[in-house]
Scaffold this motif. Structure first.
Motif, PDB file in Angstrom:
ATOM      1  N   LEU A  49     -22.579  20.844  14.957  1.00  0.00           N
ATOM      2  CA  LEU A  49     -21.945  20.089  13.732  1.00  0.00           C
ATOM      3  C   LEU A  49     -20.840  21.206  13.207  1.00  0.00           C
ATOM      4  O   LEU A  49     -19.673  20.692  12.560  1.00  0.00           O
ATOM      5  N   THR A  50     -21.446  22.256  13.105  1.00  0.00           N
ATOM      6  CA  THR A  50     -20.502  23.358  12.599  1.00  0.00           C
ATOM      7  C   THR A  50     -19.345  23.643  13.308  1.00  0.00           C
ATOM      8  O   THR A  50     -18.136  23.836  12.739  1.00  0.00           O
ATOM      9  N   LYS A  51     -19.332  23.564  14.478  1.00  0.00           N
ATOM     10  CA  LYS A  51     -18.267  23.676  15.444  1.00  0.00           C
ATOM     11  C   LYS A  51     -17.174  22.504  15.199  1.00  0.00           C
ATOM     12  O   LYS A  51     -16.172  22.687  15.447  1.00  0.00           O
ATOM     13  N   ARG A  52     -17.598  21.468  15.103  1.00  0.00           N
ATOM     14  CA  ARG A  52     -16.828  20.143  14.768  1.00  0.00           C
ATOM     15  C   ARG A  52     -16.194  20.599  13.509  1.00  0.00           C
ATOM     16  O   ARG A  52     -15.186  20.138  13.570  1.00  0.00           O
ATOM     17  N   GLY A  53     -16.941  20.844  12.495  1.00  0.00           N
ATOM     18  CA  GLY A  53     -16.185  20.994  11.349  1.00  0.00           C
ATOM     19  C   GLY A  53     -15.052  22.264  11.437  1.00  0.00           C
ATOM     20  O   GLY A  53     -14.002  22.130  10.807  1.00  0.00           O
ATOM     21  N   ILE A  54     -15.301  23.310  12.117  1.00  0.00           N
ATOM     22  CA  ILE A  54     -14.390  24.279  12.436  1.00  0.00           C
ATOM     23  C   ILE A  54     -13.184  23.700  13.152  1.00  0.00           C
ATOM     24  O   ILE A  54     -12.005  23.952  12.847  1.00  0.00           O
ATOM     25  N   ASP A  55     -13.384  23.032  14.217  1.00  0.00           N
ATOM     26  CA  ASP A  55     -12.268  22.162  14.952  1.00  0.00           C
ATOM     27  C   ASP A  55     -11.457  21.478  14.127  1.00  0.00           C
ATOM     28  O   ASP A  55     -10.199  21.363  14.138  1.00  0.00           O
ATOM     29  N   ASP A  90     -13.454   9.103  10.270  1.00  0.00           N
ATOM     30  CA  ASP A  90     -13.684   8.707   8.927  1.00  0.00           C
ATOM     31  C   ASP A  90     -14.570   9.651   8.243  1.00  0.00           C
ATOM     32  O   ASP A  90     -16.052  10.082   9.176  1.00  0.00           O
ATOM     33  N   GLU A  91     -14.693   9.963   7.034  1.00  0.00           N
ATOM     34  CA  GLU A  91     -15.645  10.843   6.416  1.00  0.00           C
ATOM     35  C   GLU A  91     -17.144  10.036   6.429  1.00  0.00           C
ATOM     36  O   GLU A  91     -18.113  10.711   6.370  1.00  0.00           O
ATOM     37  N   ILE A  96     -22.731  10.062   8.079  1.00  0.00           N
ATOM     38  CA  ILE A  96     -23.949   9.756   8.763  1.00  0.00           C
ATOM     39  C   ILE A  96     -24.406  10.725   9.825  1.00  0.00           C
ATOM     40  O   ILE A  96     -25.634  10.904  10.108  1.00  0.00           O
ATOM     41  N   LEU A  97     -23.229  11.371  10.612  1.00  0.00           N
ATOM     42  CA  LEU A  97     -23.850  12.216  11.667  1.00  0.00           C
ATOM     43  C   LEU A  97     -24.633  13.335  10.997  1.00  0.00           C
ATOM     44  O   LEU A  97     -25.363  14.031  11.680  1.00  0.00           O
ATOM     45  N   THR A  98     -24.101  14.059   9.772  1.00  0.00           N
ATOM     46  CA  THR A  98     -24.777  14.986   8.950  1.00  0.00           C
ATOM     47  C   THR A  98     -26.173  14.504   8.814  1.00  0.00           C
ATOM     48  O   THR A  98     -26.807  15.502   8.948  1.00  0.00           O
ATOM     49  N   GLN A 108     -34.700  11.363  14.993  1.00  0.00           N
ATOM     50  CA  GLN A 108     -33.330  11.061  15.677  1.00  0.00           C
ATOM     51  C   GLN A 108     -33.272  10.155  16.779  1.00  0.00           C
ATOM     52  O   GLN A 108     -32.707   9.193  17.002  1.00  0.00           O
ATOM     53  N   ASP A 109     -34.463  10.409  17.508  1.00  0.00           N
ATOM     54  CA  ASP A 109     -34.508   9.436  18.740  1.00  0.00           C
ATOM     55  C   ASP A 109     -34.752   8.084  18.498  1.00  0.00           C
ATOM     56  O   ASP A 109     -34.289   7.216  19.055  1.00  0.00           O
TER      57      ASP A 109
END
Length: 137
Positions: A49-55, A90-91, A96-98, A108-109
């Protein structure tokens, strides 16, 4: 002073190209300034999730941080203003993913199981059968 990591060098180059400060990158990536620094320096490993935010903050296609860490070049996105999500991001989806990422694994499963049960055929893999992508052992 230790040698900068490859991730630090590549992120710094992109930050400068976009005219951003490290604090602006951290805010856009939704991480603390200190966490971003530790990631850049290789002191901690970033979550997906953090990597996606940095991207997103650095206007890289998804997987940019992973690409840099694997010795490849990230692919820049050249649309929109620096620090803003790319079109199609979309924010609400991010929210939702967060939320899902913060749930225990068993919850999650169950969320994914229930979502899978409700997918319309056009969103299912293969010819519409839910079992097409499952491994058979």
């Amino acid at each position: 002073m230790p040698e900068p990591t490859r991730l630090d060098r590549v992120m710094d180059e992109r930050r400068v190209d976009l005219g951003l400060t490290w604090r602006e990158v951290a805010v856009a990536a939704k991480v603390s300034y200190e966490a971003l620094r530790a990631i850049r320096k290789g002191e901690v490993t970033a979550s997906a999730l953090t990597k996606r935010g940095i991207d997103q903050a650095l206007r890289w296609e998804p997987g940019g941080v992973d690409a840099v860490q694997a010795g490849r070049d990230p692919v820049p996105l050249d649309v929109g203003a620096p620090g803003e999500p790319a079109p199609g991001q979309d924010e609400r989806v991010d929210a939702i993913l967060t939320i899902i990422a913060g749930l225990p694994a068993r919850v999650q499963d169950e969320v994914f199981r229930q979502l899978g049960d409700r997918l319309p055929p056009r969103h299912r893999g293969g010819s519409g059968s839910r079992n097409n992508n499952r491994e058979v052992g």
